[in-house]
Design a protein around this motif. Structure first.
Motif, PDB file in Angstrom:
ATOM      1  N   THR A 201      34.289  43.601  27.658  1.00  0.00           N
ATOM      2  CA  THR A 201      33.667  44.851  28.108  1.00  0.00           C
ATOM      3  C   THR A 201      33.503  45.808  26.940  1.00  0.00           C
ATOM      4  O   THR A 201      32.446  46.421  26.765  1.00  0.00           O
ATOM      5  N   ASP A 450      27.950  43.813  32.979  1.00  0.00           N
ATOM      6  CA  ASP A 450      29.339  43.356  32.985  1.00  0.00           C
ATOM      7  C   ASP A 450      29.674  42.680  34.306  1.00  0.00           C
ATOM      8  O   ASP A 450      29.030  42.939  35.325  1.00  0.00           O
ATOM      9  N   GLU A 451      30.691  41.830  34.274  1.00  0.00           N
ATOM     10  CA  GLU A 451      31.087  41.011  35.428  1.00  0.00           C
ATOM     11  C   GLU A 451      29.875  40.233  35.952  1.00  0.00           C
ATOM     12  O   GLU A 451      29.639  40.108  37.155  1.00  0.00           O
ATOM     13  N   ASP A 454      29.156  37.179  38.768  1.00  0.00           N
ATOM     14  CA  ASP A 454      28.941  37.372  40.195  1.00  0.00           C
ATOM     15  C   ASP A 454      27.500  37.718  40.542  1.00  0.00           C
ATOM     16  O   ASP A 454      27.202  38.054  41.692  1.00  0.00           O
ATOM     17  N   GLY A 476      31.017  38.398  30.985  1.00  0.00           N
ATOM     18  CA  GLY A 476      31.672  37.899  32.185  1.00  0.00           C
ATOM     19  C   GLY A 476      32.627  36.767  31.886  1.00  0.00           C
ATOM     20  O   GLY A 476      32.860  36.382  30.735  1.00  0.00           O
ATOM     21  N   GLN A 480      36.402  34.186  36.863  1.00  0.00           N
ATOM     22  CA  GLN A 480      36.600  35.365  37.696  1.00  0.00           C
ATOM     23  C   GLN A 480      35.480  35.552  38.715  1.00  0.00           C
ATOM     24  O   GLN A 480      35.349  36.615  39.321  1.00  0.00           O
ATOM     25  N   LYS A 617      38.397  44.141  39.767  1.00  0.00           N
ATOM     26  CA  LYS A 617      37.735  43.408  38.681  1.00  0.00           C
ATOM     27  C   LYS A 617      37.277  44.359  37.575  1.00  0.00           C
ATOM     28  O   LYS A 617      36.669  45.389  37.829  1.00  0.00           O
ATOM     29  N   GLY A 618      37.582  44.003  36.329  1.00  0.00           N
ATOM     30  CA  GLY A 618      37.165  44.813  35.186  1.00  0.00           C
ATOM     31  C   GLY A 618      38.143  45.904  34.807  1.00  0.00           C
ATOM     32  O   GLY A 618      38.037  46.482  33.732  1.00  0.00           O
ATOM     33  N   VAL A 645      41.804  36.953  38.977  1.00  0.00           N
ATOM     34  CA  VAL A 645      41.419  38.290  38.517  1.00  0.00           C
ATOM     35  C   VAL A 645      42.608  39.240  38.630  1.00  0.00           C
ATOM     36  O   VAL A 645      42.943  39.970  37.690  1.00  0.00           O
TER      37      VAL A 645
END
Length: 669
Positions: A201, A450-451, A454, A476, A480, A617-618, A645
């Motif tokens: 991140t 980000d992430e 998904d 990512g 996760q 998450k994150g 996660v």
């Protein structure tokens, strides 16, 4: 009388330079304020005054100083000259640099220089700070073969510093492999497969800051966009770019980005899954273009003085040519209108010998026979009307969807009008796809996602429309992925994003999550259905405890006791639980007099946060207390991924409290 050593003298000199640099930064900001206040007097016209005002207001914000944040964190000694490296460029009154921006070309050596490749650096110095006060320094004499690397005491202390509140920048601790990604060219799209704690991140945010530094005017026009998974995550990262002086970056969730209508309906899980499927893009495209009709009647027009006629064959040719040009539907419709008016214009010029004026052309483009032809051959469509049509009668999907799938997304009670339609969150994707078919979306110069594991195909397409002419930093971890459509191969996501050739770069070395915690989480990897390398942590500190509670009735009390014990240590504390258990845990904390906050509550000084597993998450916390992992796993189909996660949010200690059996992979013999 105390005797000053050479080290004391140098430390005093560095503190003086820090004070002088802060004073210079204040003068730079004062000058910007003065120009902002008098800009309307020096500008030549109103437009110039407005532009100057905006520029100076932005400049004032960029030059804001936080006394708790070090203005510089390192120094390079190169060829008898010393260069201090910091978060922004600071100059003295003569314009000479007092602090180099970490993004400047010369600053690259602070991150890349080594004994093997010193890059002209004789000494690299790192500074230790406590709440903005310079307290120590540490030198690496590269010209003498001295290099500390990750054994640097100051570097380690900065990496492991407790985290309370929003995420901080990592400019003082960027590692060479991270720096290579941060300084990648603007035209390069990159996918970073980052294991927990590897700083993916931070890499994405710092790359955005670096690109703004290098291509400021270009990106100021086209914009930089940060897309996060939820508002809690965006709140967590919100302070990073402003700390680096970048205040004009748009940060948004995807729902906010595409939210053209309010959400007033909910889908079944099955319907949601279909609407996120890339086949829906083709369903919408086919349905839209199926509405075109070949002209069957000539167009007869009177302008009050003459009557004009366009026969069927020229009209068919206009429609066919526009269709073959591959334009967005709305653009093609206006192209057809313009060409019909062009034929009328040529007839008028031939008969009268004069070119019609603009008023005549506008009247012809809106005259009833022309609009009637257009509505018949190339009907007006809105995103809402297209989506309503498909969901009211999904049979337009033909063989793209099975009969069962068509019934799954069919509206049980169709709306009486398009305006009265109630749309779901997944419908926003369909509306955005439809809008992209009708007209082109403005493209950002750079987009950080980000992430991204998904992202569904339809979500990826929504981002692709906003980065068609720009580059992407995709961040990512496939392990996760928790959404029903979560990716198992980055190539699939990159294809839907329109960047199929972007390299996938793994980050596997973690600097934040302790090795014991990483080792526990890694046990889950074989069961997650993805091919990713195990994370490796350089942190040998930290603590992991697994606490079985034989009596389920005592689980909440034992969790509360663990929180109370953990509060004796410095740093943030998160209690992470299945969503259904959150309210009960908050009640227990309140009864015990422990102040606590939710994941996205940045307006409180509470050290404890109670966070649903679905929102963590994150995020990261110094201390994590996981409440009943079995319930987290059972709550959703990808529950093991969710637990992976949850376990990797801890950067100092992790306590797992359970009364139900742990997943077999986690059972510690």
């Amino acid at each position: 009388m105390a005797v000053l050593t050479d080290l004391d003298t140098e430390l005093t000199a560095e503190r003086t330079h820090l004070a002088d640099s802060r004073a210079a930064l204040r003068r730079m900001r004062d000058r910007a304020r003065s120009l902002f206040a008098t800009g309307d007097k020096v500008a030549g016209d109103a437009y110039t005054a407005e532009q100057l005002g905006r520029h100076m207001a932005r400049r004032v914000k960029e030059l804001a100083d936080d006394p708790d944040t070090p203005l510089f964190f390192g120094r390079l000694d190169i060829e008898e000259s010393a260069y201090h490296v910091g978060r922004r460029h600071v100059t003295d009154d003569a314009g000479e640099p007092m602090v180099l921006d970490w993004r400047a070309p010369l600053s690259r050596s602070f991150y890349r220089a080594s004994v093997r490749d010193p890059q002209g650096v004789a000494t690299r110095r790192r500074f230790g700070f406590v709440r903005g006060e310079l307290t120590s320094f540490e030198d690496e004499h590269l010209d003498r073969g001295e290099e500390l690397g990750t054994s640097s005491r100051i570097l380690t202390a900065e990496i492991e510093r407790p985290r309370v509140g929003p995420m901080r920048d990592i400019v003082a601790t960027i590692q060479p492999e991270q720096d290579e990604l941060v300084r990648a060219d603007l035209g390069d799209s990159i996918c970073v497969q980052g294991a927990p704690g590897t700083g993916k991140t931070a890499v994405g945010l710092h790359r955005a800051a670096f690109l703004l530094y290098l291509h400021r005017e270009r990106l100021r026009r086209s914009g930089v966009l940060i897309v996060g998974p939820n508002t809690a995550f965006l709140s967590y990262i919100s302070a990073v770019l402003p700390t680096l002086g970048e205040v004009e970056v748009q940060q948004s969730t995807l729902e906010e980005l595409i939210g053209r209508v309010p959400v007033r309906a909910a889908d079944t899980p099955a319907a949601m899954l279909i609407k996120h499927d890339v086949r829906m893009a083709e369903v919408l495209r086919r349905t839209l273009w199926a509405g075109l009709r070949k002209p069957t009647e000539p167009v007869m027009v009177s302008d009050g003085s003459y009557r004009w006629r366009i026969d069927v064959e020229p009209l068919r040719r206009i429609v066919d040519e526009a269709r073959r040009e591959g334009l967005p539907y709305g653009v093609g419709r206006e192209r057809v209108r313009a060409r019909v008016v062009g034929l009328l214009q040529r007839q008028s010029e031939y008969r009268t010998g004069n070119s019609p004026n603009e008023s005549w052309l506008r009247r012809m483009s809106r005259i009833a026979p022309v609009t009637a032809f257009l509505e018949s051959a190339w009907p007006a469509v809105t995103p809402e009307s297209l989506v309503v049509g498909v969901l009211t009668d999904p049979s337009t999907a033909g063989d793209l969807l099975t009969a069962d799938e068509q019934e799954t997304i069919r509206w049980v009670k169709p709306p009486r009008t398009v305006k009265s339609a109630k749309f779901s969150v997944a419908d926003l994707l369909l509306l955005d796809e439809a809008a992209g078919l009708l007209d082109r979306e403005n493209s950002f110069g750079h987009v950080v996602v980000d992430e991204a594991q998904d992202l569904s195909p339809m979500q990826a397409r929504a981002i692709a429309r906003r980065s068609e002419h720009g580059s992407i930093t995709l961040l990512g971890d496939l392990a996760q992925g928790t959404a029903p459509w979560a990716a198992t191969d980055w190539r699939d996501v990159l294809r839907h994003l329109g960047k199929p050739d972007a390299p996938v770069v793994p980050l596997t070395v973690g600097f934040r999550v302790p090795a014991a915690v990483v080792a526990l989480a890694n046990r889950l990897l074989p069961a997650l259905g993805v091919n990713v390398p195990e994370a490796v942590s350089l942190r040998r500190d930290g603590n992991l405890v697994v606490v079985p509670v034989p009596d389920p009735a005592e689980l909440a009390a034992r969790t509360l006791a663990e929180v109370t014990t953990t509060l004796a240590q410095e740093g943030s504390v998160a209690v992470i639980a299945a969503d259904s258990a959150v309210d009960e845990l908050r009640t227990h904390l309140t009864a015990a007099g422990i102040e606590h906050a939710s994941a996205d509550d940045t307006g409180t000084e509470a050290r404890v946060a109670v966070v649903p597993a679905t929102l963590v998450k994150g995020l990261e916390y110094d201390h994590v207390v996981v409440h009943e992992p079995a319930d987290i796993v059972a709550a959703e189909p990808k529950g093991l991924n969710r637990l992976y996660v949850v376990l990797t949010r801890a950067v100092t200690t992790l306590a797992v409290i359970h009364s139900k059996p742990l997943p077999s992979a986690l059972t510690i013999s």
